[in-house]
Write an enzyme that holds these catalytic residues in place. Structure first.
Site, PDB file in Angstrom:
ATOM      1  N   LYS A   1       0.863  -1.191   0.000  1.00 53.77           N
ATOM      2  CA  LYS A   1       0.000   0.000   0.000  1.00 53.77           C
ATOM      3  C   LYS A   1       0.894   1.233   0.000  1.00 53.77           C
ATOM      4  O   LYS A   1       1.527   1.572   1.000  1.00 53.77           O
ATOM      5  CB  LYS A   1      -0.924   0.051   1.225  1.00 53.77           C
ATOM      6  CG  LYS A   1      -2.001   1.116   1.005  1.00 53.77           C
ATOM      7  CD  LYS A   1      -2.595   1.679   2.264  1.00 53.77           C
ATOM      8  CE  LYS A   1      -1.809   2.772   2.903  1.00 53.77           C
ATOM      9  NZ  LYS A   1      -1.674   4.038   2.144  1.00 53.77           N
TER      10      LYS A   1
ATOM     11  N   GLU B   1      10.851   0.814   9.372  1.00 53.65           N
ATOM     12  CA  GLU B   1      11.797   1.871   8.971  1.00 53.65           C
ATOM     13  C   GLU B   1      11.118   3.193   9.269  1.00 53.65           C
ATOM     14  O   GLU B   1      10.164   3.562   8.574  1.00 53.65           O
ATOM     15  CB  GLU B   1      12.089   1.782   7.469  1.00 53.65           C
ATOM     16  CG  GLU B   1      12.840   0.546   7.037  1.00 53.65           C
ATOM     17  CD  GLU B   1      14.322   0.596   7.391  1.00 53.65           C
ATOM     18  OE1 GLU B   1      14.794   1.621   7.912  1.00 53.65           O
ATOM     19  OE2 GLU B   1      14.986  -0.417   7.152  1.00 53.65           O
TER      20      GLU B   1
ATOM     21  N   CYS C   1      14.339  10.990   5.076  1.00 54.59           N
ATOM     22  CA  CYS C   1      14.494  10.543   6.459  1.00 54.59           C
ATOM     23  C   CYS C   1      15.950  10.606   6.920  1.00 54.59           C
ATOM     24  O   CYS C   1      16.213  10.611   8.117  1.00 54.59           O
ATOM     25  CB  CYS C   1      13.944   9.133   6.616  1.00 54.59           C
ATOM     26  SG  CYS C   1      14.611   8.004   5.401  1.00 54.59           S
TER      27      CYS C   1
ATOM     28  N   GLU D   1      11.121  15.792  13.816  1.00 57.61           N
ATOM     29  CA  GLU D   1      11.281  15.836  12.357  1.00 57.61           C
ATOM     30  C   GLU D   1      10.531  17.046  11.806  1.00 57.61           C
ATOM     31  O   GLU D   1       9.346  17.224  12.112  1.00 57.61           O
ATOM     32  CB  GLU D   1      10.654  14.592  11.722  1.00 57.61           C
ATOM     33  CG  GLU D   1      11.544  13.389  11.671  1.00 57.61           C
ATOM     34  CD  GLU D   1      10.991  12.339  10.712  1.00 57.61           C
ATOM     35  OE1 GLU D   1      11.623  12.077   9.697  1.00 57.61           O
ATOM     36  OE2 GLU D   1       9.924  11.776  10.995  1.00 57.61           O
TER      37      GLU D   1
END
Ligand code: NAD
Length: 495
Positions: A175, A248, A282, A382
């Site tokens: 997905k 991850e 990332c 982040e």
């Protein structure tokens, strides 16, 4: 622009049957690229059933057969590389130079790498570790893998999820992020055109809470492989107890500049590593820790290089920086920068939403922030935008301690000409990858994956095959004796 439905199940495009809609927008212009019904639980069920039906044949194909088909897949991707680069650029707002020179060739190289790796599964040598038995190792595929991918590198993330899984003999339902499904669909279709059997690779497009949850919790999905944010990864982990999981997750990479570093190399490297993919990476450099003697010079040079970066249309070969993925992301980044300023940090450059001809897209100017507090949001969380925060440090130990002072541990870099300092940084930084005098490059042969809240397990490289295989020990008696020596530990009967 996009003519096919948004689901790819059992070797064919199909419409979803969900009530929700997936709408794919070009974030540089606001133009609609694709629209279609989202997948719901019934579509996920059909995709998992197709993957389940394909598993027996695919898992029993020889490594050589799987490898041959994957090499044909790489050739097919080579044939459509320009289309892949164009669609990836538009759906994700990436400069065409990046998709043509990084995303697409990287993925084709990944496919070729895993075609070879499929024939090289490793294990301990067969042998008589007990004198009465021969032990052998089998590495077996796990079954149907349910994979979830993010929007920042849609094609690369699809490849990183699908390739080790199918190379090892699993089948998969992926997905992709609902914002960026198109190149995952092209990737799967190319596999079918190359001869990979129907059902081995399926793509369902829909929301995380809908199709995503239905996929990860499906009882016939044996393993969940997720790339995305740390909170969503942790939430998924809580909903799939007992399932094999590969996570991850997020990152907040430090960029440590010691006082003997090549200042020009560090400044050039910081700008490229902070701004790649508009900072939506990332592993992007997000926290520059600069030893005090170089600190102000570093800020000056980075600000100068940042102000020369060209923002522009993603199809233009001169564009360095595209938009953020969405207006939501633009507002989020702007709000985080505003809060950092309110918190006392110094804005060295940027911190603006460019207007004029970039008005239609979700652009944000390259931004350098200095003197933020180590415990502030802009240093700890982040941002996922073109924002670099710089802080000074004094001793080497202080710099490395600051580098480790977030919950994340995905990637990092250290900049120095001193081999001993470099060695200590490589040892002490808690991250899945430490670059020395560089920051960002990746290669198919080497693993990518996190420490701490950045997750566990590896993408790319032969290490990723460990995630997607079960190791079975087969222990075969070679004595042919009815009463084996070890039985005497259990009972004394010698009849
Ligand atoms: P996200 O976590 O919001 O979404 C990722 C995917 O999860 C999407 O496909 C989404 O639809 C799906 N999802 C959301 N909720 C779900 C649920 N409850 N069940 C199942 N699926 C669900 O992440 P994003 O915003 O798409 O991507 C950015 C994030 O990804 C950043 O945190 C970034 O650091 C991370 N990332 C990590 C790596 C890595 O290799 N470690 C690589 C790329 C991106």
């Amino acid at each position: 622009m996009w003519k096919e439905p948004l689901q790819f199940v059992n070797g064919r495009f199909a419409d979803g049957t969900g009530t929700g809609e997936v709408i794919v927008i070009d974030p540089s212009t606001g133009a609609e690229l694709a629209k279609g019904p989202a997948a719901d639980a019934a579509d996920v069920d059909a995709a998992v059933a197709a993957a389940g039906a394909a598993f027996r044949g695919w898992s029993r194909a020889t490594p050589g057969e799987r490898s041959g088909l994957m090499l044909a897949w790489a050739r097919e991707l080579e044939r459509i590389r320009d289309d892949l680069a164009a669609v990836e650029s538009r759906q994700a707002g990436k400069p065409i130079r990046l998709t043509m020179n990084f995303d697409v060739p990287g993925v084709i190289d990944n496919v070729s790498f895993f075609a070879g790796a499929a024939r090289n599964l490793e294990g301990k040598a067969a042998g008589e570790y007990s004198p009465e038995h021969t032990s052998t190792i089998r590495r077996e595929p796990i079954g149907v893998i349910g994979s979830i991918a993010p929007w920042n590198y849609p094609l690369q993330m699809a490849a990183w999820k699908i390739l080790p899984a199918v190379a090892a003999g699993n089948t998969i339902v992926l997905k992709p992020a609902e914002l960026t499904p198109l190149t995952s669909l092209m990737f799967a279709e190319a596999a079918t055109r190359a001869g990979i059997p129907d059902g081995v690779i399926n793509v369902v497009t829909g929301s995380g809470r809908g199709a995503g949850q239905a996929l990860v919790t499906h009882p016939d999905v044996s393993m969940v492989s997720f790339t995305g944010s740390t909170p969503v990864g942790q939430a998924i982990a809580a909903t799939v107890p007992g399932k094999r999981l590969h996570l991850e997750l997020g990152g907040k990479a430090p960029f440590v500049v010691f006082d003997d570093a090549d200042l020009e190399a560090a400044a050039q490297g910081a700008v490229a590593a902070a701004l790649i993919n508009t900072g939506q990476d990332c592993t992007a450099a997000t926290r520059a820790y600069v030893q005090r003697p170089l600190y102000e010079k570093f800020l000056d040079r980075v600000a100068t290089i940042m102000s020369a970066v060209t923002l522009g249309p993603t199809g233009d070969h001169d564009t360095d920086l595209g938009p953020l993925i969405s207006w939501t992301q633009q507002h989020r980044v702007a709000a985080m920068v505003d809060r950092a300023r309110d918190d006392g940090a110094r804005i060295v450059c940027g911190a603006t939403i460019p207007g004029d001809d970039l008005d239609a897209g979700s652009y944000y100017a390259p931004t350098l922030i200095a003197d933020a507090r180590q415990d502030s949001e802009i240093v700890q969380q982040e941002v996922f935008g073109p924002v670099l925060v710089a802080l000074p440090f004094d001793s080497d130990d202080d710099g490395l301690a600051l580098a480790n002072d977030t919950v994340y541990g995905l990637a990092a870099s250290a900049w120095t000409k001193d081999i001993y300092r470099a060695g200590r940084a490589a040892r002490d930084i808690q991250a899945g990858c430490v670059w020395i005098n560089d920051h960002i490059p990746i290669i198919s042969e080497m693993p990518h994956g996190g420490y701490k809240a950045s997750g566990y397990g590896k993408d790319m490289s032969t290490y990723s095959l460990d995630e997607y295989t079960n190791i079975k020990h087969v222990m075969t008696d070679i004595t042919a004796e009815a009463h084996k020596p070890w039985h005497r530990m259990v009972f004394t009967n010698t009849m």
